[in-house]
Design an enzyme around this catalytic site. Structure first.
Site: not given
Ligand SMILES: *Cc1c(COP(=O)(O)O)cnc(C)c1O
Length: 412
Positions: A233, A55, A227, A198, A224, A53
């Protein structure tokens, strides 16, 4: 590929992974948004980092024990900034849509106005589609493409002047021409709007200098990583330093909880790979392959939206064949080619049926396909479409696809 443990613990899932690997090995992947990551990227994603974790951001975490995680996340941030020549990077977005959502959250209040490309003209759901949060919570105006498959910049300027948007988005999921970021900047300046590029689809091309970079012109760049960039991903947001805090706060605690540090490590590895000379060659080959495929299809008598492509993708316009995108995508699957149905401009069919098929070359280029192979692919596609009812013919075409796949083994 090592599946030793999962085979022992969960043979049911292991079997499907093996079948999926075989499917990827034995099909020609022309879905323009897909690619095949390196084994190095996959190792990072399958590592112990999934246990942690973290955060918050490096050195400002809500949990202890983040000293190695911090180093990894900072490496990813630095590599993203360097590769795309941007001042700040947040590498935590779980996906491209999340990255866009964070820009919306950082820059606007619900009800504020956005100008972006229409979904049926090649835009993305997260740019303001009525079924997406972006369209539900914001006032969206859209621009499209003209009969030549190009953005009409004069029209975008006119729409911007008319609607005075707070944010303008350039970048698309299905646009085969070079995007003129400088023109978008001029339009944004003319109406005092912020500008988001984008580059989800073209990130690999931009990284390699095969497509012009938005860095000089845009306030925000989202992408992203899975791609044409060929990573795991996920998403990345980059921006000018002045927006860094707003973006970081929008990602966490605004929208997400704990970051996926194993995926962030995979992004770091992919960003390093994308900075190498081999990647430049790869990106150049993607475009050469797309042009060879488009020319091959034209030579076979098929129509391409906007004619010759300038990047990694194109839309096959099936209107004159009398066939639909939905049916032909299924026929292509029968002959071992994966692609998706897509609307063409002024499509007479519904978005679920469509008259087009989108084709892209990042994945096959990773496998090693060259221009000659793309011409063979074009012939297989055209034959499949023109003789879609002939089962024996389709079987023969399936064998031709398989032969190409065997020529370029994947992960073996
Ligand atoms: C693919 C894509 C996205 C969304 O990416 P996900 O990771 O699927 O959420 C956003 N914008 C554009 C332009 C895209 O092509």
């Amino acid at each position: 590929m090592n599946l030793e443990n999962i085979k022992r613990v969960d043979p049911e899932v292991a079997q499907q992974i093996e079948l999926e690997l075989q499917r990827q090995q034995e099909t020609i992947e022309l879905i323009a948004s897909e690619n095949c990551t390196s084994l190095a990227v996959m190792e990072a994603c399958g590592s112990v980092l999934t246990n942690k974790y973290a955060e918050g951001k490096p050195h400002k975490r809500y949990y202890n024990g983040c000293e190695y995680i911090d180093v990894i996340e900072e490496i990813a941030q630095k590599r993203a900034c360097k590769l795309f020549n941007m001042e700040h990077a947040n590498v935590q977005p779980h996906s491209g849509a999340q990255a866009n959502m964070a820009v919306f959250m950082a820059t606007m209040k619900p009800g504020d106005r956005v100008l972006s490309m229409d979904l049926s003209n090649g835009g993305h759901l997260s740019h303001g589609s009525p079924v997406n949060f972006s369209g539900l919570y914001f006032d969206v105006k859209s621009y499209g493409i003209n009969d030549y498959g190009e953005i009409d910049y004069d029209n975008v300027l006119q729409l911007a002047k008319e609607h005075r948007p707070k944010l303008i988005i350039c970048g698309a999921s299905n646009y085969s021409k070079i995007i003129d970021f400088k023109k978008f900047r001029e339009i944004a300046d003319e109406v005092g709007a912020l500008l988001l590029a984008d580059i989800a689809h073209i990130a690999g091309l931009v990284a390699a200098g095969v497509h012009p970079s938005p860095s000089e012109y845009c306030d925000f760049v989202t992408t992203t990583t899975h791609k044409s960039l060929r990573g795991p991903r996920g998403g990345i947001i980059m921006c000018k330093e002045q927006y860094a805090n707003a973006i970081d706060k929008a990602v966490f605690p605004g929208l997400q909880g704990g970051p996926l540090e194993h995926i962030i490590a995979g992004k770091a590895v992919a960003l390093l790979e994308a900075s190498k000379p081999e990647f430049k060659e790869y990106a150049q080959q993607i475009v050469k392959n797309a042009k060879a495929l488009a020319q091959g299809l034209i030579d076979e008598g098929m129509d391409i939206v906007g004619g010759m492509t300038e990047n990694h993708l194109m839309t096959l316009d099936l209107r004159k064949t009398g066939k639909t995108g939905k049916d032909m995508a299924n026929v292509l699957e029968k002959v071992g080619i994966t692609a998706n149905k897509n609307t063409v401009p002024n499509d007479p069919q519904s978005p679920f049926v469509t008259s087009g098929i989108r084709l892209g070359t990042p994945a096959v280029t990773t496998r090693g396909f060259k221009q000659d192979d793309m011409i063979e692919v074009a012939k297989i596609i055209a034959s499949a479409i023109f003789s879609s009812d002939n089962e024996i013919g389709l079987n023969n075409l399936r064998q031709r696809s398989l032969k190409l796949c065997n020529k370029y083994p994947l992960y073996s």
